[in-house]
Design a protein around this motif. Structure first.
Motif, PDB file in Angstrom:
ATOM      1  N   CYS A 112       8.340  -0.750  -4.425  1.00 22.95           N
ATOM      2  CA  CYS A 112       7.283  -1.563  -3.817  1.00 22.95           C
ATOM      3  C   CYS A 112       6.398  -2.141  -4.932  1.00 22.95           C
ATOM      4  O   CYS A 112       5.494  -1.476  -5.415  1.00 22.95           O
ATOM      5  CB  CYS A 112       6.469  -0.688  -2.871  1.00 22.95           C
ATOM      6  SG  CYS A 112       5.257  -1.547  -1.861  1.00 22.95           S
TER       7      CYS A 112
ATOM      8  N   LEU B 140       1.962  -4.431  -0.851  1.00 22.02           N
ATOM      9  CA  LEU B 140       0.995  -3.936   0.126  1.00 22.02           C
ATOM     10  C   LEU B 140      -0.232  -4.838   0.237  1.00 22.02           C
ATOM     11  O   LEU B 140      -0.945  -4.796   1.241  1.00 22.02           O
ATOM     12  CB  LEU B 140       0.572  -2.511  -0.227  1.00 22.02           C
ATOM     13  CG  LEU B 140       1.687  -1.465  -0.196  1.00 22.02           C
ATOM     14  CD1 LEU B 140       1.158  -0.111  -0.624  1.00 22.02           C
ATOM     15  CD2 LEU B 140       2.326  -1.390   1.183  1.00 22.02           C
ATOM     16  N   CYS B 141      -0.464  -5.666  -0.765  1.00 18.77           N
ATOM     17  CA  CYS B 141      -1.591  -6.603  -0.702  1.00 18.77           C
ATOM     18  C   CYS B 141      -1.374  -7.706   0.323  1.00 18.77           C
ATOM     19  O   CYS B 141      -2.333  -8.293   0.829  1.00 18.77           O
ATOM     20  CB  CYS B 141      -1.821  -7.238  -2.068  1.00 18.77           C
ATOM     21  SG  CYS B 141      -0.392  -8.150  -2.693  1.00 18.77           S
TER      22      CYS B 141
ATOM     23  N   PRO C 183      -0.695  -2.612   6.072  1.00 18.31           N
ATOM     24  CA  PRO C 183      -0.166  -1.740   5.022  1.00 18.31           C
ATOM     25  C   PRO C 183       0.018  -0.288   5.464  1.00 18.31           C
ATOM     26  O   PRO C 183       0.923   0.394   4.986  1.00 18.31           O
ATOM     27  CB  PRO C 183      -1.207  -1.855   3.906  1.00 18.31           C
ATOM     28  CG  PRO C 183      -2.453  -2.311   4.574  1.00 18.31           C
ATOM     29  CD  PRO C 183      -2.006  -3.176   5.718  1.00 18.31           C
TER      30      PRO C 183
ATOM     31  N   GLU D   9       0.843  -1.762  -7.496  1.00 17.82           N
ATOM     32  CA  GLU D   9       0.089  -2.582  -6.553  1.00 17.82           C
ATOM     33  C   GLU D   9      -1.273  -2.947  -7.137  1.00 17.82           C
ATOM     34  O   GLU D   9      -1.651  -2.473  -8.207  1.00 17.82           O
ATOM     35  CB  GLU D   9      -0.104  -1.806  -5.233  1.00 17.82           C
ATOM     36  CG  GLU D   9       1.184  -1.495  -4.490  1.00 17.82           C
ATOM     37  CD  GLU D   9       1.802  -2.714  -3.833  1.00 17.82           C
ATOM     38  OE1 GLU D   9       1.091  -3.720  -3.618  1.00 17.82           O
ATOM     39  OE2 GLU D   9       3.008  -2.678  -3.527  1.00 17.82           O
TER      40      GLU D   9
ATOM     41  N   ARG E 244      -8.109  -4.934  -0.773  1.00 18.81           N
ATOM     42  CA  ARG E 244      -7.645  -3.786  -0.009  1.00 18.81           C
ATOM     43  C   ARG E 244      -7.780  -2.508  -0.833  1.00 18.81           C
ATOM     44  O   ARG E 244      -7.491  -2.496  -2.035  1.00 18.81           O
ATOM     45  CB  ARG E 244      -6.177  -3.972   0.396  1.00 18.81           C
ATOM     46  CG  ARG E 244      -6.021  -4.831   1.622  1.00 18.81           C
ATOM     47  CD  ARG E 244      -4.582  -4.903   2.064  1.00 18.81           C
ATOM     48  NE  ARG E 244      -4.508  -5.507   3.394  1.00 18.81           N
ATOM     49  CZ  ARG E 244      -3.400  -5.987   3.941  1.00 18.81           C
ATOM     50  NH1 ARG E 244      -2.262  -5.936   3.269  1.00 18.81           N
ATOM     51  NH2 ARG E 244      -3.426  -6.510   5.142  1.00 18.81           N
TER      52      ARG E 244
ATOM     53  N   ILE F 138      -6.043   0.348  -1.663  1.00 17.33           N
ATOM     54  CA  ILE F 138      -4.630   0.714  -1.550  1.00 17.33           C
ATOM     55  C   ILE F 138      -4.374   2.208  -1.724  1.00 17.33           C
ATOM     56  O   ILE F 138      -3.521   2.789  -1.046  1.00 17.33           O
ATOM     57  CB  ILE F 138      -3.798  -0.099  -2.573  1.00 17.33           C
ATOM     58  CG1 ILE F 138      -3.793  -1.587  -2.204  1.00 17.33           C
ATOM     59  CG2 ILE F 138      -2.379   0.434  -2.678  1.00 17.33           C
ATOM     60  CD1 ILE F 138      -3.162  -1.880  -0.858  1.00 17.33           C
TER      61      ILE F 138
END
Length: 258
Positions: A157, A161-162, A167, A188, A219, A221
């Motif tokens: 990954c 996720l952004c 997410p 990320e 975000r 994360i």
């Protein structure tokens, strides 16, 4: 310090004007091929615009990633692997093919297919890599390819996720698909630790998201990743300390607890 802060404020202007130009070109192309109905095809305009943007920036971006943790992280990829959101295939040349049994690239943007195919041919990975045009949430499509609960040795990954809508849901799927002892390899970006950088992220976020493939600047994360399930080594997650960067990184190789 004020120069560093000014540079933070201006960072998105390195990409946004180019992105606007390329999205307008995508609209013009669709108008020429589908007529006035192109004005209603927002997702198609965005898909084509972001694909062209990533192609334009591909080589500088690969060179930048060479200076980060990414090349070393990808050496942890092994066995049956799920590559979430491979984009135009920037990571394909870094994959340790000798350690990989099979790899499935799950990519919802159909505009990236030709780019991925070209890079697979260049690095002779066509026999190991299968592109699946869907999202990781589309379990019915994944199951057709044998991607089921507990079937993956590795989930990869890199900057995904952004830009996904949810997410937390994506991370729940990552956890579900990994075998016990399987590895989640990730790099990320997310919310800054610095207050004033967070303010700048918030100011730019809506425009950046609209023009850079749905990418969100702010975000948080780390808790999303850790909350997906029990990891054997949660303390191995790393966050950088670049207080002036709008894209501070979080990375690691987490192992699903058996």
């Amino acid at each position: 310090m004020w120069k560093d802060r000014l540079n933070t404020i201006l960072q998105p202007l390195r990409i946004i004007p180019l992105s606007i130009k390329l999205h307008l070109a995508a609209l013009k192309h669709l108008l020429s091929t589908t007529g006035i109905t192109a004005l209603t095809q927002i997702s198609e305009i965005q898909n084509l615009g972001i694909a062209t943007l990533l192609r334009t920036c591909q080589e500088p971006w690969i060179q930048y990633e060479d200076t980060t943790a990414v090349p070393q992280l990808l050496l942890s990829t092994a066995g049956v692997t799920l590559d979430i959101g491979p984009g135009i295939g920037n990571q394909i040349h870094r994959l340790p093919a000798q350690n990989i049994t099979a790899i499935y690239g799950v990519e919802p943007n159909p505009q990236f297919a030709a780019d991925i195919s070209a890079r697979l041919a260049k690095y002779d990975l066509q026999d190991k890599y299968t592109l699946v045009t869907c999202g990781i949430e589309d379990s019915d499509v994944l199951e057709e390819h044998g991607i089921t609960e507990g079937s993956m040795d590795t989930v990869l990954c890199i900057q995904v996720l952004c830009s996904v809508d949810d997410p937390r849901r994506v991370m729940r799927e990552v956890w579900r698909l990994l075998k016990p002892g399987g590895r989640f390899v990730f790099w990320e970006h997310g919310r800054s630790k610095d207050f004033w950088t967070r303010v700048i992220q918030a100011c730019w976020n809506r425009t950046w998201c609209a023009l850079v493939g749905g990418c969100r600047l702010n975000r948080d994360i780390k808790p999303v990743i850790l909350a997906a399930g029990e990891w054997e080594n949660p303390n191995d997650l790393v966050q950088d300390d670049e207080i002036y960067s709008l894209l501070p990184r979080t990375w690691g190789v987490l192992v699903k607890k058996a």
